[in-house]
Design a protein around this motif. Structure first.
Motif, short mmCIF file in Angstrom:
data_model
loop_
_atom_site.label_atom_id
_atom_site.label_comp_id
_atom_site.label_asym_id
_atom_site.label_seq_id
_atom_site.Cartn_x
_atom_site.Cartn_y
_atom_site.Cartn_z
N ARG A 101 69.90 -58.72 34.65
CA ARG A 101 68.72 -58.22 33.95
C ARG A 101 68.04 -57.10 34.73
NH1 ARG A 101 66.66 -64.11 31.58
NH2 ARG A 101 68.04 -64.02 29.75
N VAL A 104 70.14 -53.92 34.13
CA VAL A 104 69.95 -53.38 32.78
C VAL A 104 68.58 -52.71 32.65
CG1 VAL A 104 69.71 -53.99 30.34
CG2 VAL A 104 71.54 -55.01 31.70
N ALA A 140 73.92 -63.51 29.60
CA ALA A 140 73.29 -62.23 29.95
C ALA A 140 74.34 -61.14 30.05
CB ALA A 140 72.51 -62.35 31.25
N HIS A 143 75.36 -60.40 26.21
CA HIS A 143 74.37 -59.92 25.25
C HIS A 143 73.38 -58.90 25.80
CE1 HIS A 143 76.03 -62.88 22.63
NE2 HIS A 143 75.66 -63.89 23.40
N GLU A 144 73.34 -58.72 27.13
CA GLU A 144 72.40 -57.76 27.71
C GLU A 144 73.09 -56.62 28.44
OE1 GLU A 144 68.95 -59.66 29.61
OE2 GLU A 144 69.62 -61.56 28.73
#
Length: 285
Positions: A101, A104, A140, A143-144
């Motif tokens: 995260r 990203v 994660a 999907h991220e």
């Protein structure tokens, strides 16, 4: 632009292409950041690094790893993007949901999304199976991170973890490519190196409409540690030079095949691909 056989070096005194690896360190020197930076240097690009984890490993496997704090991971990317600049980047070992995260979010906040090619090598486990990504981080990853990717380069074990497909032949390789592309990357490359029942190592590239196949005769060796990182780093260097994804993949495939041909034994376990293969003058690469 044609499929490159070499990447031109920068003229003396001129800044070379600038690339970044966002990945973990391999204390054994065969894979991870070490393989990436070795490849970047051999290809004449300026390699920058955001270290995500420090592993304790050798040729026998990974015995431990320590995650770098997320603010430090993000800070490394921001520092390089804001000063040196990034013309292409790759990810490797990201270890956790929090680090994924952070990568990203930082990629977006630095204004790199959509303007700088990002290759995602979805590293989940070492060559001998030790986990390098917490299982809880797979969502994660799917999907991220993957939807932000220009290209993803999973091996067959990573394909199984990401989309639940066992690749055993051409048909299931195509099925896997379609399922992976549905996760949102622009391109997906399903690597066939782990399909050891075949005498051909065939990698399949897919953009949602067309397939491109890259085949090479399989090299009979167990000394292939670092092959995935070397391939991804070579593709990243080619992308930084402005080559299309199919051109860059073709270049990377030839590069890593040379490195595997020149592989050498190391320690008491899996030996390493030779990222310095092009320096050899004995005709073995």
């Amino acid at each position: 632009m044609t499929d490159p056989t070499e990447l031109p070096p920068a003229a003396p005194g001129h800044t070379p292409r600038r690339v970044m690896t966002i990945a973990g360190s391999d204390s054994g020197g065969s894979a991870g950041l070490q393989a990436d930076m070795r490849t970047f240097a051999m290809l004449g690009v300026h390699g920058c690094a955001a270290v995500t984890a420090v592993t304790v490993q050798n040729t026998l496997g990974v015995s431990a790893f320590h995650e770098v704090p997320t603010d430090v991971v993000a800070g490394q990317i921001t520092a390089v993007a804001g000063d040196i600049g990034i013309e292409a980047a790759k990810t490797g070992m990201l270890a956790s949901t929090a680090i994924i995260r952070a990568v990203v979010a930082t990629w977006r906040s630095a204004g790199l999304t959509g303007s700088v090619p990002l290759l995602v090598d979805p590293v989940c486990a070492s060559n001998v199976g030790e986990p390098l990504l917490h299982p809880s981080a797979l969502d994660a990853m799917r999907h991220e991170l993957i939807p932000t990717a220009t290209l993803i380069t999973p091996n067959l074990d990573e394909v199984r973890l990401l989309v639940g497909i066992d690749v055993v032949d051409d048909a299931t390789q195509r099925e896997a490519a379609r399922a992976l592309h549905a996760l949102g990357p622009q391109w997906t490359l399903v690597k066939g190196g782990h399909l050891r029942t075949s005498r051909i190592s065939s990698d399949l590239l897919f953009d949602g409409a067309d397939f491109h196949e890259y085949a090479a005769s399989r090299v009979d060796t167990r000394d292939d540690h670092g092959a995935g990182d070397t391939l991804a780093a070579a593709i990243t260097a080619a992308l930084a030079h402005g080559h299309t994804v199919p051109e860059a993949v073709g270049f990377g495939k030839r590069w890593v095949t040379d490195c595997i041909h020149a592989a050498y034994p190391l320690g008491h376990g899996l030996g390493t691909v030779n990222g310095l293969a092009r320096l050899l003058d004995d005709g073995s690469a």
